[in-house]
Design a protein around this motif. Structure first.
Motif, PDB file in Angstrom:
ATOM      1  N   LEU A  28       0.660   1.506  -4.031  1.00  0.00           N
ATOM      2  CA  LEU A  28      -0.698   2.013  -4.241  1.00  0.00           C
ATOM      3  C   LEU A  28      -0.875   3.461  -3.800  1.00  0.00           C
ATOM      4  O   LEU A  28      -1.470   4.267  -4.526  1.00  0.00           O
ATOM      5  CB  LEU A  28      -1.704   1.114  -3.516  1.00  0.00           C
ATOM      6  N   LEU A  80      -7.524   0.127  -4.463  1.00  0.00           N
ATOM      7  CA  LEU A  80      -7.344  -0.970  -5.422  1.00  0.00           C
ATOM      8  C   LEU A  80      -7.038  -2.295  -4.712  1.00  0.00           C
ATOM      9  O   LEU A  80      -7.282  -3.371  -5.256  1.00  0.00           O
ATOM     10  CB  LEU A  80      -6.201  -0.629  -6.394  1.00  0.00           C
ATOM     11  N   LEU A  81      -6.551  -2.214  -3.480  1.00  0.00           N
ATOM     12  CA  LEU A  81      -6.199  -3.428  -2.749  1.00  0.00           C
ATOM     13  C   LEU A  81      -7.408  -4.343  -2.556  1.00  0.00           C
ATOM     14  O   LEU A  81      -7.258  -5.567  -2.511  1.00  0.00           O
ATOM     15  CB  LEU A  81      -5.602  -3.075  -1.381  1.00  0.00           C
ATOM     16  N   VAL A 104       0.836  -1.203   0.000  1.00  0.00           N
ATOM     17  CA  VAL A 104       0.000   0.000   0.000  1.00  0.00           C
ATOM     18  C   VAL A 104       0.871   1.254   0.000  1.00  0.00           C
ATOM     19  O   VAL A 104       0.663   2.175  -0.803  1.00  0.00           O
ATOM     20  CB  VAL A 104      -0.953   0.001   1.220  1.00  0.00           C
ATOM     21  N   LEU A 128      -1.292  -1.229 -13.221  1.00  0.00           N
ATOM     22  CA  LEU A 128      -1.801  -1.661 -11.931  1.00  0.00           C
ATOM     23  C   LEU A 128      -3.279  -2.039 -12.010  1.00  0.00           C
ATOM     24  O   LEU A 128      -3.723  -2.998 -11.388  1.00  0.00           O
ATOM     25  CB  LEU A 128      -1.628  -0.548 -10.885  1.00  0.00           C
ATOM     26  N   LYS A 129      -4.026  -1.272 -12.774  1.00  0.00           N
ATOM     27  CA  LYS A 129      -5.469  -1.511 -12.871  1.00  0.00           C
ATOM     28  C   LYS A 129      -5.792  -2.731 -13.712  1.00  0.00           C
ATOM     29  O   LYS A 129      -6.811  -3.388 -13.509  1.00  0.00           O
ATOM     30  CB  LYS A 129      -6.163  -0.273 -13.450  1.00  0.00           C
ATOM     31  N   SER A 179      -1.800  -9.388  -6.240  1.00  0.00           N
ATOM     32  CA  SER A 179      -0.859  -8.990  -5.190  1.00  0.00           C
ATOM     33  C   SER A 179      -0.386 -10.204  -4.388  1.00  0.00           C
ATOM     34  O   SER A 179       0.777 -10.263  -3.986  1.00  0.00           O
ATOM     35  CB  SER A 179      -1.508  -7.959  -4.264  1.00  0.00           C
ATOM     36  N   LEU A 204      -4.011   4.978  -5.347  1.00  0.00           N
ATOM     37  CA  LEU A 204      -4.881   3.852  -5.680  1.00  0.00           C
ATOM     38  C   LEU A 204      -5.018   2.891  -4.490  1.00  0.00           C
ATOM     39  O   LEU A 204      -5.075   1.683  -4.654  1.00  0.00           O
ATOM     40  CB  LEU A 204      -4.313   3.087  -6.887  1.00  0.00           C
TER      41      LEU A 204
END
Length: 325
Positions: A243, A251-252, A239, A301-302, A261, A248
């Motif tokens: 992130l 997003l986790l 994080v 990442l997305k 992840s 973001l």
């Protein structure tokens, strides 16, 4: 017993619902297996509407019955065929029919019936028998039953397996880790987990288990508390190092990213061990993840769609991008 001989059953209830009527009773499992049938789509594309039989599932039902602990109280839904010559005696509350091979079309419960046939033990089975249905009526009833009945969520089944004493060792370990992440205020997932159902913006128990199962092989003999500390250190570093850097953090709890992840943990953890020994602190994970955050692009990442592996590949590429002699 010939096809012309009739067989009767008492204690039968007649039920009327709308335009239809049906009978509620119990039948011996072996008789049910001998007199019922299905029409599958691959057998008759015109008249068929049943799903393809899963033999593995039927054998599991048979084993469950033969275990001596098995009980299946839900009724099998049948449609009496004209050749069965079904007759109801209202004064005696009895039902009789010819026990021919295709006396009843199975509307719902084909795997249970096949399981009864494979089982060594016999017992009485609750059944609902409709009468006077056309093939259109049978098909519509099949659709109604399979579209309007709602199955128990996988999350709830996982949540209550402990109570039923059905948990395997792996499931018990994952449940304990999940519960710790849910209960500890220091958890990177605190307030972000849904134990018994799916919830927007939260990770369900089934998603958590699916994501962490590949990690079990590297857990070794570590205790549940040790595993929580290691995994939580990783998620905190992820994080902060990746992130939050790209704004973001939420997003986790995305199911696809969370699975990615967890898969990336198997890539980062060995590097932490090589550089710092088996000391899995937030700072040691952050050493690598900060570099990943600096190299990766937001779009990577997305990810796209429902595949998690491209995200893992992007994270790994960003980690490699930081290498210097």
């Amino acid at each position: 017993m010939t096809d012309l001989e009739r067989i009767g059953f008492s204690s039968v209830s007649l039920v009327r619902q709308g335009e239809h009527r049906f009978y509620s009773l119990t039948l011996p499992s072996e008789l049910l297996a001998e007199t019922s049938f299905v029409i599958a789509r691959d057998e008759d594309p015109v008249k068929g509407f049943q799903r393809e039989l899963d033999e593995k599932r039927a054998r599991e039902i048979a084993a469950y019955i033969d275990s001596g602990l098995g009980t299946i109280p839900s009724a099998i839904i049948l449609s009496a065929q004209p050749d069965a010559e079904l007759e109801y005696d209202s004064s005696r509350k009895s039902l009789s029919f010819k026990p021919i091979r295709k006396a009843f079309l199975i509307i719902d419960g084909q795997h249970r019936v096949y399981g009864f046939m494979l089982a060594e033990k016999a017992f009485r089975v609750p059944v609902i028998i409709y009468t006077g249905l056309s093939r259109r009526d049978e098909t519509r009833l099949f659709i109604d039953i399979n579209s309007k009945q709602k199955g128990v969520p996988a999350e709830l089944l996982l949540d209550i397996k402990k109570l039923a004493e059905y948990e395997k060792d792996e499931e018990a370990l994952l449940r304990e880790i999940f519960d710790t992440f849910m209960q500890e205020p220091s958890s990177a997932l605190y307030g972000k987990l849904a134990p018994a159902s799916k919830a927007p913006g939260k990770i369900s128990r089934s998603v958590f288990n699916t994501a962490l199962k590949p990690l079990v092989r590297v857990f070794g003999e570590k205790s549940q508390d040790e595993l929580y500390e290691i995994l939580n250190a990783y998620f905190v570093a992820l994080v902060e190092g990746v992130l939050r850097r790209h704004q973001l953090v939420d997003l986790l709890v995305n199911a696809i990213f969370f699975r990615a992840s967890c898969a990336f943990f198997l890539i980062v953890a060995p590097k932490v061990k090589d550089r710092f020994g088996a000391i899995y602190t937030v700072d040691n994970f952050h050493y690598f993840l900060e570099q990943v955050g600096g190299n990766i692009k937001i779009g990577k990442l997305k990810g796209t769609g429902s595949a998690y592996k491209p995200i893992v590949d992007a994270l790994e590429d960003a980690l490699k991008g930081s290498f210097q002699l």
